[in-house]
Write a protein that holds these residues in place. Structure first.
Motif, PDB file in Angstrom:
ATOM      1  N   HIS A  25      24.130  91.573 101.555  1.00 60.87           N
ATOM      2  CA  HIS A  25      25.377  92.084 102.356  1.00 60.87           C
ATOM      3  C   HIS A  25      24.869  92.587 103.716  1.00 60.87           C
ATOM      4  N   ASP A  26      23.908  91.951 104.196  1.00 63.93           N
ATOM      5  CA  ASP A  26      23.339  92.432 105.494  1.00 63.93           C
ATOM      6  C   ASP A  26      24.301  91.794 106.591  1.00 63.93           C
ATOM      7  N   MET A  27      25.186  92.725 106.974  1.00 67.43           N
ATOM      8  CA  MET A  27      26.594  92.378 107.927  1.00 67.43           C
ATOM      9  C   MET A  27      25.831  91.980 109.266  1.00 67.43           C
ATOM     10  N   SER A  28      24.852  92.290 109.504  1.00 64.69           N
ATOM     11  CA  SER A  28      24.194  92.014 110.860  1.00 64.69           C
ATOM     12  C   SER A  28      23.690  90.398 111.021  1.00 64.69           C
ATOM     13  N   GLN A  29      23.791  89.947 110.018  1.00 62.15           N
ATOM     14  CA  GLN A  29      23.412  88.293 109.843  1.00 62.15           C
ATOM     15  C   GLN A  29      24.779  87.603 110.069  1.00 62.15           C
ATOM     16  N   ASN A  30      25.756  88.128 110.063  1.00 66.20           N
ATOM     17  CA  ASN A  30      27.182  87.389 110.070  1.00 66.20           C
ATOM     18  C   ASN A  30      27.760  87.777 111.625  1.00 66.20           C
ATOM     19  N   ILE A  31      27.380  87.059 112.542  1.00 69.48           N
ATOM     20  CA  ILE A  31      27.725  87.310 113.857  1.00 69.48           C
ATOM     21  C   ILE A  31      29.175  86.508 114.157  1.00 69.48           C
ATOM     22  N   ALA A  32      29.989  87.148 114.817  1.00 67.06           N
ATOM     23  CA  ALA A  32      31.183  86.479 115.244  1.00 67.06           C
ATOM     24  C   ALA A  32      30.842  85.431 116.242  1.00 67.06           C
ATOM     25  N   LEU A  33      31.638  84.508 116.089  1.00 69.22           N
ATOM     26  CA  LEU A  33      31.325  83.341 117.243  1.00 69.22           C
ATOM     27  C   LEU A  33      32.317  83.301 118.302  1.00 69.22           C
ATOM     28  N   GLU A  34      31.792  82.828 119.424  1.00 72.03           N
ATOM     29  CA  GLU A  34      32.621  82.697 120.292  1.00 72.03           C
ATOM     30  C   GLU A  34      32.761  81.194 120.819  1.00 72.03           C
ATOM     31  N   ASP A  35      33.695  81.034 121.703  1.00 76.30           N
ATOM     32  CA  ASP A  35      33.875  79.516 122.164  1.00 76.30           C
ATOM     33  C   ASP A  35      32.751  78.849 122.860  1.00 76.30           C
ATOM     34  N   GLY A  36      32.469  77.813 122.444  1.00 76.79           N
ATOM     35  CA  GLY A  36      31.155  76.893 123.008  1.00 76.79           C
ATOM     36  C   GLY A  36      29.890  77.346 122.041  1.00 76.79           C
ATOM     37  N   ASP A  37      30.005  78.358 121.056  1.00 79.37           N
ATOM     38  CA  ASP A  37      28.675  78.524 120.386  1.00 79.37           C
ATOM     39  C   ASP A  37      28.530  77.095 119.332  1.00 79.37           C
ATOM     40  N   ILE A  38      27.162  77.101 119.329  1.00 73.23           N
ATOM     41  CA  ILE A  38      26.895  75.947 118.312  1.00 73.23           C
ATOM     42  C   ILE A  38      26.045  76.671 117.232  1.00 73.23           C
ATOM     43  N   VAL A  39      26.285  76.251 115.963  1.00 78.43           N
ATOM     44  CA  VAL A  39      25.612  76.787 114.736  1.00 78.43           C
ATOM     45  C   VAL A  39      24.787  75.395 114.067  1.00 78.43           C
ATOM     46  N   TYR A  40      23.697  75.551 113.989  1.00 73.27           N
ATOM     47  CA  TYR A  40      22.770  74.496 113.424  1.00 73.27           C
ATOM     48  C   TYR A  40      21.984  74.892 112.317  1.00 73.27           C
ATOM     49  N   VAL A  41      22.451  74.177 111.030  1.00 74.99           N
ATOM     50  CA  VAL A  41      21.278  74.246 109.956  1.00 74.99           C
ATOM     51  C   VAL A  41      20.333  73.390 109.950  1.00 74.99           C
ATOM     52  N   PRO A  42      19.189  73.818 110.117  1.00 72.18           N
ATOM     53  CA  PRO A  42      17.891  72.746 110.152  1.00 72.18           C
ATOM     54  C   PRO A  42      17.662  72.404 108.766  1.00 72.18           C
ATOM     55  N   ASP A  43      16.973  71.289 108.845  1.00 70.46           N
ATOM     56  CA  ASP A  43      16.660  70.604 107.410  1.00 70.46           C
ATOM     57  C   ASP A  43      15.234  71.188 106.989  1.00 70.46           C
ATOM     58  N   SER A  44      15.181  71.384 105.739  1.00 66.66           N
ATOM     59  CA  SER A  44      14.018  72.061 105.391  1.00 66.66           C
ATOM     60  C   SER A  44      12.870  71.000 105.079  1.00 66.66           C
ATOM     61  N   GLY A  45      12.963  69.875 105.276  1.00 64.37           N
ATOM     62  CA  GLY A  45      11.849  68.752 105.207  1.00 64.37           C
ATOM     63  C   GLY A  45      11.407  68.527 103.611  1.00 64.37           C
ATOM     64  N   LYS A  46      11.829  69.350 102.587  1.00 65.94           N
ATOM     65  CA  LYS A  46      11.300  69.226 101.252  1.00 65.94           C
ATOM     66  C   LYS A  46      11.837  67.992 100.526  1.00 65.94           C
ATOM     67  N   ILE A  47      11.130  67.559  99.690  1.00 67.88           N
ATOM     68  CA  ILE A  47      11.572  66.026  99.048  1.00 67.88           C
ATOM     69  C   ILE A  47      12.072  66.456  97.792  1.00 67.88           C
ATOM     70  N   ILE A  48      13.134  65.861  97.524  1.00 65.75           N
ATOM     71  CA  ILE A  48      14.089  66.108  96.049  1.00 65.75           C
ATOM     72  C   ILE A  48      13.997  64.716  95.634  1.00 65.75           C
ATOM     73  N   PHE A  49      12.984  64.871  94.215  1.00 63.77           N
ATOM     74  CA  PHE A  49      12.585  63.588  93.696  1.00 63.77           C
ATOM     75  C   PHE A  49      13.645  62.918  93.458  1.00 63.77           C
ATOM     76  N   SER A  50      14.719  63.318  92.704  1.00 63.54           N
ATOM     77  CA  SER A  50      16.016  62.608  92.264  1.00 63.54           C
ATOM     78  C   SER A  50      16.802  61.947  93.384  1.00 63.54           C
ATOM     79  N   GLU A  51      16.630  62.374  94.419  1.00 63.66           N
ATOM     80  CA  GLU A  51      17.222  61.774  95.875  1.00 63.66           C
ATOM     81  C   GLU A  51      16.478  60.877  96.856  1.00 63.66           C
ATOM     82  N   ASP A  52      15.290  61.501  96.894  1.00 67.78           N
ATOM     83  CA  ASP A  52      14.437  60.660  97.758  1.00 67.78           C
ATOM     84  C   ASP A  52      13.120  59.747  97.212  1.00 67.78           C
ATOM     85  N   ILE A  53      13.008  59.882  95.990  1.00 72.01           N
ATOM     86  CA  ILE A  53      11.907  58.892  95.570  1.00 72.01           C
ATOM     87  C   ILE A  53      12.589  58.018  94.469  1.00 72.01           C
TER      88      ILE A  53
END
Length: 90
Positions: free
Chosen positions: A46-74
């Protein structure tokens, strides 16, 4: 809207997303600013400092971890190869 609401509205963080390293990119006076957001800290601690209010034009990007999931990737490729070998023979 805030970062958590935006990520939730987009379908959330999938199994390969890095929820501890969500990136917020904001342009102010022609300069791009970057901030890393830890959504795990917001959700679990519940760290409220991590939930920033967005403004017009902001970009939110969730990067890929690069981990391999056997059932999906192999596993699909193993099944395709096994099917190919059964058709072609040895």
């Amino acid at each position: 809207m805030n970062v958590y609401a935006a990520v939730s509205a987009a379908g959330g963080v999938d199994r390969k997303g890095r929820s501890k390293h969500v990136q917020l990119i904001r342009q102010i006076d022609g300069v791009l600013y970057y901030r890393e957001i830890n959504l795990d800290a917001f959700v679990k601690k519940h760290d409220m400092s991590q939930n920033i209010a967005l403004e017009d034009g902001d970009i939110v990007y969730v990067p890929d971890s690069g981990k391999i999931i056997f059932s999906e990737d192999i596993a699909p490729y193993i099944n395709i190869y096994a099917t190919y070998r059964s058709i072609v023979g040895d």
